[in-house]
Design a protein around this motif. Structure first.
Motif, PDB file in Angstrom:
ATOM      1  N   ILE A  10       0.835  -1.199   0.000  1.00  0.00           N
ATOM      2  CA  ILE A  10       0.000   0.000   0.000  1.00  0.00           C
ATOM      3  C   ILE A  10       0.874   1.254   0.000  1.00  0.00           C
ATOM      4  N   LYS A  11       1.911   1.262   0.840  1.00  0.00           N
ATOM      5  CA  LYS A  11       2.818   2.407   0.895  1.00  0.00           C
ATOM      6  C   LYS A  11       3.535   2.598  -0.430  1.00  0.00           C
ATOM      7  N   HIS A  12       3.924   1.482  -1.056  1.00  0.00           N
ATOM      8  CA  HIS A  12       4.613   1.555  -2.351  1.00  0.00           C
ATOM      9  C   HIS A  12       3.698   2.192  -3.401  1.00  0.00           C
ATOM     10  N   ARG A  13       2.450   1.777  -3.434  1.00  0.00           N
ATOM     11  CA  ARG A  13       1.504   2.334  -4.402  1.00  0.00           C
ATOM     12  C   ARG A  13       1.247   3.812  -4.139  1.00  0.00           C
ATOM     13  N   GLU A  14       1.105   4.165  -2.876  1.00  0.00           N
ATOM     14  CA  GLU A  14       0.845   5.560  -2.525  1.00  0.00           C
ATOM     15  C   GLU A  14       2.010   6.452  -2.934  1.00  0.00           C
ATOM     16  N   THR A  15       3.243   5.978  -2.693  1.00  0.00           N
ATOM     17  CA  THR A  15       4.423   6.754  -3.073  1.00  0.00           C
ATOM     18  C   THR A  15       4.526   6.884  -4.588  1.00  0.00           C
ATOM     19  N   SER A  16       4.299   5.777  -5.287  1.00  0.00           N
ATOM     20  CA  SER A  16       4.349   5.795  -6.745  1.00  0.00           C
ATOM     21  C   SER A  16       3.324   6.770  -7.318  1.00  0.00           C
ATOM     22  N   LEU A  17       2.112   6.734  -6.766  1.00  0.00           N
ATOM     23  CA  LEU A  17       1.059   7.624  -7.251  1.00  0.00           C
ATOM     24  C   LEU A  17       1.386   9.074  -6.959  1.00  0.00           C
ATOM     25  N   ARG A  18       1.976   9.346  -5.795  1.00  0.00           N
ATOM     26  CA  ARG A  18       2.352  10.721  -5.459  1.00  0.00           C
ATOM     27  C   ARG A  18       3.399  11.249  -6.434  1.00  0.00           C
ATOM     28  N   ILE A  19       4.356  10.408  -6.776  1.00  0.00           N
ATOM     29  CA  ILE A  19       5.388  10.806  -7.731  1.00  0.00           C
ATOM     30  C   ILE A  19       4.763  11.094  -9.096  1.00  0.00           C
ATOM     31  N   ASN A  30       5.025  23.665 -16.176  1.00  0.00           N
ATOM     32  CA  ASN A  30       6.326  24.142 -16.648  1.00  0.00           C
ATOM     33  C   ASN A  30       6.749  23.610 -18.013  1.00  0.00           C
ATOM     34  N   GLY A  31       6.038  22.605 -18.531  1.00  0.00           N
ATOM     35  CA  GLY A  31       6.414  22.023 -19.809  1.00  0.00           C
ATOM     36  C   GLY A  31       7.325  20.820 -19.637  1.00  0.00           C
ATOM     37  N   LEU A  32       7.229  19.897 -20.562  1.00  0.00           N
ATOM     38  CA  LEU A  32       8.002  18.660 -20.474  1.00  0.00           C
ATOM     39  C   LEU A  32       9.496  18.918 -20.576  1.00  0.00           C
ATOM     40  N   ASP A  33       9.907  19.830 -21.455  1.00  0.00           N
ATOM     41  CA  ASP A  33      11.335  20.097 -21.647  1.00  0.00           C
ATOM     42  C   ASP A  33      11.987  20.670 -20.393  1.00  0.00           C
ATOM     43  N   ASN A  34      11.199  21.336 -19.554  1.00  0.00           N
ATOM     44  CA  ASN A  34      11.743  21.958 -18.349  1.00  0.00           C
ATOM     45  C   ASN A  34      11.694  21.045 -17.125  1.00  0.00           C
ATOM     46  N   LEU A  35      11.098  19.875 -17.280  1.00  0.00           N
ATOM     47  CA  LEU A  35      10.968  18.953 -16.155  1.00  0.00           C
ATOM     48  C   LEU A  35      12.296  18.256 -15.871  1.00  0.00           C
ATOM     49  N   THR A  36      12.657  18.175 -14.602  1.00  0.00           N
ATOM     50  CA  THR A  36      13.847  17.444 -14.186  1.00  0.00           C
ATOM     51  C   THR A  36      13.476  16.467 -13.072  1.00  0.00           C
ATOM     52  N   VAL A  37      14.306  15.465 -12.890  1.00  0.00           N
ATOM     53  CA  VAL A  37      14.085  14.511 -11.808  1.00  0.00           C
ATOM     54  C   VAL A  37      14.174  15.229 -10.460  1.00  0.00           C
ATOM     55  N   ASP A  38      15.091  16.190 -10.351  1.00  0.00           N
ATOM     56  CA  ASP A  38      15.221  16.939  -9.097  1.00  0.00           C
ATOM     57  C   ASP A  38      13.925  17.657  -8.742  1.00  0.00           C
ATOM     58  N   MET A  39      13.249  18.228  -9.745  1.00  0.00           N
ATOM     59  CA  MET A  39      11.979  18.914  -9.501  1.00  0.00           C
ATOM     60  C   MET A  39      10.929  17.945  -8.972  1.00  0.00           C
ATOM     61  N   ILE A  40      10.870  16.762  -9.570  1.00  0.00           N
ATOM     62  CA  ILE A  40       9.895  15.754  -9.137  1.00  0.00           C
ATOM     63  C   ILE A  40      10.200  15.314  -7.708  1.00  0.00           C
ATOM     64  N   CYS A  41      11.486  15.104  -7.421  1.00  0.00           N
ATOM     65  CA  CYS A  41      11.886  14.664  -6.084  1.00  0.00           C
ATOM     66  C   CYS A  41      11.533  15.710  -5.034  1.00  0.00           C
ATOM     67  N   GLU A  42      11.795  16.965  -5.342  1.00  0.00           N
ATOM     68  CA  GLU A  42      11.497  18.036  -4.386  1.00  0.00           C
ATOM     69  C   GLU A  42       9.999  18.129  -4.122  1.00  0.00           C
ATOM     70  N   ALA A  43       9.201  18.056  -5.181  1.00  0.00           N
ATOM     71  CA  ALA A  43       7.749  18.154  -5.028  1.00  0.00           C
ATOM     72  C   ALA A  43       7.187  16.946  -4.281  1.00  0.00           C
ATOM     73  N   SER A  44       7.839  15.792  -4.416  1.00  0.00           N
ATOM     74  CA  SER A  44       7.342  14.552  -3.816  1.00  0.00           C
ATOM     75  C   SER A  44       7.944  14.272  -2.445  1.00  0.00           C
ATOM     76  N   GLY A  45       8.951  15.060  -2.068  1.00  0.00           N
ATOM     77  CA  GLY A  45       9.589  14.852  -0.773  1.00  0.00           C
ATOM     78  C   GLY A  45      10.389  13.570  -0.692  1.00  0.00           C
ATOM     79  N   ILE A  46      11.090  13.249  -1.785  1.00  0.00           N
ATOM     80  CA  ILE A  46      11.884  12.014  -1.836  1.00  0.00           C
ATOM     81  C   ILE A  46      13.276  12.319  -2.369  1.00  0.00           C
ATOM     82  N   SER A  47      14.180  11.347  -2.221  1.00  0.00           N
ATOM     83  CA  SER A  47      15.528  11.474  -2.766  1.00  0.00           C
ATOM     84  C   SER A  47      15.561  10.947  -4.194  1.00  0.00           C
ATOM     85  N   GLN A  48      16.643  11.274  -4.910  1.00  0.00           N
ATOM     86  CA  GLN A  48      16.803  10.728  -6.259  1.00  0.00           C
ATOM     87  C   GLN A  48      16.885   9.202  -6.224  1.00  0.00           C
ATOM     88  N   ARG A  49      17.531   8.671  -5.196  1.00  0.00           N
ATOM     89  CA  ARG A  49      17.643   7.221  -5.077  1.00  0.00           C
ATOM     90  C   ARG A  49      16.261   6.579  -4.982  1.00  0.00           C
TER      91      ARG A  49
END
Length: 205
Positions: A10-19, A30-49
């Motif tokens: 359940i936690k795995h699904r919730e995290t995946s959905l949040r991402i 912001n557009g697809l070209d401007n999207l970075t993994v760092d932006m997604i991580c910051e918005a989701s409260g997770i690390s790159q790993r």
């Protein structure tokens, strides 16, 4: 049968959905070209790993990393039924499979908007759907073979099944473009309309 999930699942699904939701929202803003993994991580409260434990690329987070799979119970029901409208039933099977990765209508509608703005994402989604062609073809073959005459050629039945499987993915692409232009209209209405249009078109050709 109701799917039973562990707390970890359940936690795995919730995290995946949040991402996924954050990735889609960031692209819309912001557009697809401007999207970075760092932006997604910051918005989701997770690390790159953590991100790469769930998704291989940023695009995978936007459209969903797991390729769609045909539900086993639905596949068995499809094979066993004697319904008269094979085209509609195959189309419903394909549509429900393609939507299985979209857990809510808001996320689905937002993804459709992204497909409109970024055709390369729609192409990737259709490539994912192509992976089920072999499985779908086998299910169609098993269905039509049940009612085939004793003299029916197996190779011809398999050719028919393969043709219909590939054709339905093309119809799904058509339906997706219709959802995009209608801003994510109700999928049931779209499915009914497309099934009717498909039948009437084939009768007039």
């Amino acid at each position: 049968m109701i799917e039973q999930l562990s707390g970890r699942e359940i936690k795995h699904r919730e995290t995946s959905l949040r991402i996924e939701r954050n990735a889609v929202d960031l692209v819309l803003r912001n557009g697809l070209d401007n999207l970075t993994v760092d932006m997604i991580c910051e918005a989701s409260g997770i690390s790159q790993r953590t991100f790469f434990n769930y998704f291989k690329t940023k695009d995978a987070a936007v459209i969903g990393d797991e390729p769609p799979k045909i539900d086993e119970a639905q596949a068995r029901a499809f094979i066993a039924t004697d319904g008269p409208d094979l085209l509609a039933e195959v189309l419903e099977l394909v549509v429900t499979t393609s939507l299985r990765g979209s857990p809510d209508t808001t996320l689905l509608a937002d993804r459709l908007r992204l497909f409109e703005r970024n055709p390369q994402l729609l192409l990737k989604q259709m490539e994912r759907m192509n992976r089920i062609t072999t499985e779908l073809s086998e299910l169609i073959y098993l269905r039509i073979n049940r009612n085939a005459t004793p003299t029916a050629s197996e190779s011809e039945l398999r050719d028919k099944a393969n043709l219909l499987a590939h054709a339905m993915l093309g119809v799904l692409r058509y339906m997706t473009t219709q959802w995009i232009t209608s801003d994510g209209s109700d999928t049931t209405d779209s499915l009914t309309h497309t099934s009717r249009l498909l039948r009437t078109t084939l009768r007039t050709l």
